[in-house]
Design a protein around this motif. Structure first.
Motif: not given
Length: 105
Positions: A23-48
């Motif tokens: 939930x914290x990662x989701x919030x950070x993504x919304x706030x722009x603190x740590x933006x997630x990448x998105x798959x073609x099906x709109x799922x969040x993922x993160x890189x190394x």
């Protein structure tokens, strides 16, 4: 969780890796603190690289670019390229780098 060869992390795996709730990662993504990448099906993922960013470590490629811009001596550039190439291999988990006596001279 064995993370030695993972380059992309699902939300759950990344949250466990860095020690925060999903939930914290989701919030950070919304706030722009740590933006997630998105798959073609709109799922969040993160890189190394995002993991390194979170830990405050610059990826090797970024460090290499900064160093190259600050050096004009070709012999120094070549030596730094060799050292950074080995560091990148270590970062990628391909092989270990050991300095030999001849490299120390």
């Amino acid at each position: 969780m064995n993370t030695s060869n993972i380059t992309n992390y699902k939300l759950k795996d990344f949250s466990e890796l860095i020690g925060v709730l999903g939930k914290t990662l989701q919030r950070w993504d919304r706030e722009g603190t740590l933006k997630a990448n998105r798959t073609p099906t709109d799922r969040r993922y993160y890189t190394y690289d995002q993991y390194l960013q979170f830990k405050g470590v610059q990826p090797i490629d970024t460090i290499m670019k900064i160093i190259y811009e600050d050096i004009s001596d070709e012999s120094k550039i070549q030596r730094i390229k060799e050292v950074l190439s080995h560091a990148k291999e270590l970062q990628d988990g391909n092989k270990s780098y050991r300095r030999t006596e001849s490299q120390n001279q």
